[in-house]
Motif scaffolding. Sequence first.
Motif, short mmCIF file in Angstrom:
data_model
loop_
_atom_site.label_atom_id
_atom_site.label_comp_id
_atom_site.label_asym_id
_atom_site.label_seq_id
_atom_site.Cartn_x
_atom_site.Cartn_y
_atom_site.Cartn_z
N ALA A 55 0.83 -1.21 0.00
CA ALA A 55 0.00 0.00 0.00
C ALA A 55 0.86 1.25 0.00
O ALA A 55 0.63 2.18 -0.79
CB ALA A 55 -0.94 0.00 1.21
N VAL A 56 1.86 1.31 0.88
CA VAL A 56 2.69 2.52 0.94
C VAL A 56 3.59 2.63 -0.29
O VAL A 56 3.98 3.73 -0.68
CB VAL A 56 3.54 2.55 2.23
N GLY A 57 3.91 1.49 -0.89
CA GLY A 57 4.71 1.54 -2.10
C GLY A 57 3.92 1.88 -3.34
O GLY A 57 4.48 2.32 -4.34
N THR A 58 2.59 1.70 -3.28
CA THR A 58 1.74 1.99 -4.43
C THR A 58 1.43 3.47 -4.55
O THR A 58 1.47 4.05 -5.63
CB THR A 58 0.43 1.19 -4.33
N LYS A 59 1.10 4.11 -3.42
CA LYS A 59 0.72 5.52 -3.43
C LYS A 59 1.00 6.11 -2.06
O LYS A 59 0.89 5.42 -1.05
CB LYS A 59 -0.77 5.67 -3.79
N GLU A 60 1.36 7.40 -2.04
CA GLU A 60 1.75 8.02 -0.77
C GLU A 60 0.64 8.00 0.26
O GLU A 60 0.90 7.93 1.47
CB GLU A 60 2.21 9.47 -1.00
N SER A 61 -0.61 8.01 -0.16
CA SER A 61 -1.71 7.97 0.79
C SER A 61 -1.86 6.60 1.45
O SER A 61 -2.65 6.45 2.38
CB SER A 61 -3.03 8.36 0.10
N GLY A 62 -1.09 5.60 1.02
CA GLY A 62 -1.09 4.31 1.69
C GLY A 62 -0.55 4.38 3.11
O GLY A 62 -0.69 3.44 3.88
N ILE A 63 0.02 5.55 3.45
CA ILE A 63 0.53 5.75 4.80
C ILE A 63 -0.59 5.67 5.84
O ILE A 63 -0.35 5.56 7.04
CB ILE A 63 1.23 7.12 4.87
N VAL A 64 -1.83 5.70 5.37
CA VAL A 64 -2.98 5.62 6.27
C VAL A 64 -3.14 4.22 6.87
O VAL A 64 -3.81 4.06 7.91
CB VAL A 64 -4.27 6.02 5.52
N GLY A 201 -9.97 10.78 5.37
CA GLY A 201 -9.34 12.01 5.84
C GLY A 201 -7.83 11.99 5.75
O GLY A 201 -7.22 12.91 5.18
N VAL A 202 -7.22 10.94 6.28
CA VAL A 202 -5.76 10.87 6.25
C VAL A 202 -5.26 10.63 4.83
O VAL A 202 -4.23 11.18 4.42
CB VAL A 202 -5.26 9.77 7.20
N GLY A 203 -6.01 9.82 4.06
CA GLY A 203 -5.60 9.60 2.68
C GLY A 203 -5.62 10.87 1.85
O GLY A 203 -4.71 11.12 1.06
N LEU A 204 -6.64 11.70 2.04
CA LEU A 204 -6.71 12.97 1.30
C LEU A 204 -5.73 13.99 1.84
O LEU A 204 -5.21 14.82 1.09
CB LEU A 204 -8.13 13.53 1.37
N ALA A 205 -5.46 13.94 3.15
CA ALA A 205 -4.52 14.91 3.74
C ALA A 205 -3.13 14.79 3.13
O ALA A 205 -2.41 15.78 3.01
CB ALA A 205 -4.46 14.72 5.26
#
Length: 218
Positions: A55-64, A201-205
Amino acid sequence: MTFLVLTSVWLASRLDRPGSVAQAPLPSRPDGGNARAVINRISLIAGVWFCVLLAVGTKESGIVAPLLLLVWALLIRPREASRGAKKNLPWIAVVAGAFMIAAGFLVARFALQPWPSEVYPNPPQRQYDSLGAWLPYQSRVFALYLGNIFAPTQLSAYYSPGLYGGIGLGRAMTLSAVALCAIVALAWRNRLAFLGATLAGVGLAAVANLVPIYNPVA
């Protein structure tokens, strides 16, 4: 990315599922251990970590992903499943490992970044320097997102001003405020809604120009 994040939460939730493979009462070995149950738990935990890594490697919002796992562990887990230190150990490992994976990805992302970059010739930047300039812009983008949920006619890989510029500021602010109030009300009354609000929320942030990013309007 969203599929991977939700899959990581689903796998983690199976650690507490009554009658699941991870908690099934299986015959113990002579030494008192339960090898199969231990292997099943380790497999679930490893599956969660693998999904978080993807998830984190696919897109930065994967940090959620680690945050959602923490929300599930603290607010959504059945109370009877969280009683006792032994029942909490797998969840401690899941959440701690997920945060370590996300932190490691972020460290590698910035420490190993080549410069100058052949992909992004310009450094990351903010679209607007002040909150007063950011709010009208971001409310229009958010209103566009809301419209695409119900009528996906303005989908794009690059949200340029030509797509959201025609949305009136008053309408954008009103839609954003109403949606935000509805989300907060649902999250306050329902734990699963809170989980969904955290995901959104965190994904969009991560891509809402709160921090410098490479493509401010993507």
